[in-house]
Design a protein around this motif. Structure first.
Motif, PDB file in Angstrom:
ATOM      1  N   ASN A  33       0.820  -1.204   0.000  1.00  0.00           N
ATOM      2  CA  ASN A  33       0.000   0.000   0.000  1.00  0.00           C
ATOM      3  C   ASN A  33       0.855   1.257   0.000  1.00  0.00           C
ATOM      4  OD1 ASN A  33      -2.800  -0.372  -0.301  1.00  0.00           O
ATOM      5  ND2 ASN A  33      -2.761  -1.557   1.593  1.00  0.00           N
ATOM      6  N   ASP A  34       1.947   1.198  -0.693  1.00  0.00           N
ATOM      7  CA  ASP A  34       2.862   2.326  -0.851  1.00  0.00           C
ATOM      8  C   ASP A  34       2.963   2.618  -2.347  1.00  0.00           C
ATOM      9  OD1 ASP A  34       5.139   3.939  -1.196  1.00  0.00           O
ATOM     10  OD2 ASP A  34       6.140   3.040   0.528  1.00  0.00           O
ATOM     11  N   PRO A  35       2.581   3.818  -2.782  1.00  0.00           N
ATOM     12  CA  PRO A  35       2.639   4.128  -4.212  1.00  0.00           C
ATOM     13  C   PRO A  35       4.032   3.952  -4.822  1.00  0.00           C
ATOM     14  CG  PRO A  35       1.542   5.903  -3.006  1.00  0.00           C
ATOM     15  CD  PRO A  35       2.066   4.917  -1.986  1.00  0.00           C
ATOM     16  N   ALA A  36       5.080   4.191  -4.040  1.00  0.00           N
ATOM     17  CA  ALA A  36       6.444   4.023  -4.568  1.00  0.00           C
ATOM     18  C   ALA A  36       6.731   2.557  -4.893  1.00  0.00           C
ATOM     19  CB  ALA A  36       7.469   4.563  -3.573  1.00  0.00           C
ATOM     20  N   VAL A  37       6.229   1.635  -4.069  1.00  0.00           N
ATOM     21  CA  VAL A  37       6.433   0.198  -4.318  1.00  0.00           C
ATOM     22  C   VAL A  37       5.696  -0.209  -5.585  1.00  0.00           C
ATOM     23  CG1 VAL A  37       6.001  -2.138  -3.443  1.00  0.00           C
ATOM     24  CG2 VAL A  37       6.834  -0.365  -1.901  1.00  0.00           C
ATOM     25  N   CYS A  38       4.490   0.290  -5.754  1.00  0.00           N
ATOM     26  CA  CYS A  38       3.637  -0.124  -6.881  1.00  0.00           C
ATOM     27  C   CYS A  38       3.925   0.619  -8.183  1.00  0.00           C
ATOM     28  CB  CYS A  38       2.174   0.057  -6.508  1.00  0.00           C
ATOM     29  SG  CYS A  38       1.677  -1.086  -5.208  1.00  0.00           S
ATOM     30  N   GLU A  39       4.746   1.656  -8.126  1.00  0.00           N
ATOM     31  CA  GLU A  39       4.979   2.495  -9.307  1.00  0.00           C
ATOM     32  C   GLU A  39       5.323   1.685 -10.554  1.00  0.00           C
ATOM     33  OE1 GLU A  39       7.498   6.419 -10.736  1.00  0.00           O
ATOM     34  OE2 GLU A  39       8.102   5.399  -8.896  1.00  0.00           O
ATOM     35  N   TYR A  40       6.201   0.704 -10.417  1.00  0.00           N
ATOM     36  CA  TYR A  40       6.633  -0.088 -11.575  1.00  0.00           C
ATOM     37  C   TYR A  40       6.245  -1.555 -11.467  1.00  0.00           C
ATOM     38  CZ  TYR A  40       9.324   4.038 -12.867  1.00  0.00           C
ATOM     39  OH  TYR A  40       9.701   5.312 -13.221  1.00  0.00           O
ATOM     40  N   LEU A  41       5.212  -1.860 -10.692  1.00  0.00           N
ATOM     41  CA  LEU A  41       4.701  -3.229 -10.648  1.00  0.00           C
ATOM     42  C   LEU A  41       3.546  -3.359 -11.634  1.00  0.00           C
ATOM     43  CD1 LEU A  41       4.593  -4.079  -6.820  1.00  0.00           C
ATOM     44  CD2 LEU A  41       6.319  -4.717  -8.508  1.00  0.00           C
ATOM     45  N   SER A  42       3.326  -4.561 -12.108  1.00  0.00           N
ATOM     46  CA  SER A  42       2.215  -4.836 -13.009  1.00  0.00           C
ATOM     47  C   SER A  42       0.890  -4.466 -12.358  1.00  0.00           C
ATOM     48  CB  SER A  42       2.208  -6.334 -13.357  1.00  0.00           C
ATOM     49  OG  SER A  42       0.987  -6.695 -13.942  1.00  0.00           O
ATOM     50  N   ASP A  43      -0.047  -4.026 -13.187  1.00  0.00           N
ATOM     51  CA  ASP A  43      -1.384  -3.719 -12.682  1.00  0.00           C
ATOM     52  C   ASP A  43      -2.157  -4.968 -12.286  1.00  0.00           C
ATOM     53  OD1 ASP A  43      -1.111  -0.994 -12.781  1.00  0.00           O
ATOM     54  OD2 ASP A  43      -1.988  -0.782 -14.776  1.00  0.00           O
ATOM     55  N   VAL A  44      -1.563  -6.142 -12.466  1.00  0.00           N
ATOM     56  CA  VAL A  44      -2.159  -7.366 -11.923  1.00  0.00           C
ATOM     57  C   VAL A  44      -2.263  -7.217 -10.407  1.00  0.00           C
ATOM     58  CG1 VAL A  44      -1.707  -9.838 -11.548  1.00  0.00           C
ATOM     59  CG2 VAL A  44      -1.382  -8.839 -13.807  1.00  0.00           C
ATOM     60  N   ILE A  45      -1.360  -6.437  -9.838  1.00  0.00           N
ATOM     61  CA  ILE A  45      -1.365  -6.152  -8.408  1.00  0.00           C
ATOM     62  C   ILE A  45      -2.178  -4.876  -8.208  1.00  0.00           C
ATOM     63  CG2 ILE A  45       0.053  -5.578  -6.398  1.00  0.00           C
ATOM     64  CD1 ILE A  45       2.339  -7.143  -7.821  1.00  0.00           C
ATOM     65  N   PRO A  46      -3.342  -4.968  -7.560  1.00  0.00           N
ATOM     66  CA  PRO A  46      -4.192  -3.785  -7.406  1.00  0.00           C
ATOM     67  C   PRO A  46      -3.591  -2.761  -6.446  1.00  0.00           C
ATOM     68  CG  PRO A  46      -5.117  -5.633  -6.201  1.00  0.00           C
ATOM     69  CD  PRO A  46      -3.922  -6.159  -6.941  1.00  0.00           C
TER      70      PRO A  46
END
Length: 186
Positions: A33-46
């Motif tokens: 739940n950290d935008p920095a972690v999700c920035e470059y992860l696939s959108d498969v991960i909500p």
């Protein structure tokens, strides 16, 4: 090299990949739940990522016959992220596709490199796997460097191959072959 080997042995002891358990879900959700972690992860991960999302992923990993071989990454006993691989699919059963992510507080310490090394070891323990691939959004230079430190070779850059939040990115493709892994010096 003696100091480097000593540091590597210490890191090997500090980073562990363990079987996923439902009890890991709250911490996995917190880290994702950290935008920095999700920035470059696939959108498969909500995003946002709920504890129920973590439980659903863990269920998929633990399901009989699952091709997901994901593990929880522990650093000094704390949950730091997830690393693993899965089969590339039909006609590519000899290929494992690796992936990994860590919470921000674990970045820049060599943890991702060690987690990917252990993932590569785990994948190549299957005699049917002869190639491991991993990709990254091209601006994610840290992830590209992790793959290089693990002996993976940059095989291609696929132009405008990924999109996220209305932006289009190039995709960096890395790979390592069993024959290269056998004689590794990294």
């Amino acid at each position: 090299t003696g100091q480097r080997q000593k540091k590597q042995r210490k890191m090997n002891a500090e980073v562990k990949l363990i079987d996923m358990e439902y009890s890991h879900a709250p911490e996995i959700a917190r880290l994702l739940n950290d935008p920095a972690v999700c920035e470059y992860l696939s959108d498969v991960i909500p995003f946002p990522y709920a504890e129920s999302d973590a439980c659903n992923f863990i269920s998929a990993v633990l399901e009989d016959g699952s091709t997901l071989r994901s593990r929880t990454v522990l650093y000094k006993g704390r949950i730091a992220g997830i690393a693993g691989y899965q089969s590339a699919g039909p006609n590519k059963e000899h290929i494992a596709v690796a992936g990994y992510w860590l919470g921000c507080e674990f970045w820049g310490r060599g943890i991702a490199t060690q987690a990917l090394r252990q993932t590569i070891d785990m994948a190549f323990s299957d005699p049917g796997i002869i190639r491991i691939e991993a990709t990254a959004f091209s601006p994610n230079k840290a992830s590209c460097r992790v793959m290089e430190k693990c002996g993976m070779k940059h095989e291609a850059t696929l132009e405008k191959a990924l999109s996220k939040k209305g932006r289009v990115y190039d995709e960096a493709v890395y790979r390592i072959l069993r024959s290269e892994y056998a004689g590794r010096k990294f």
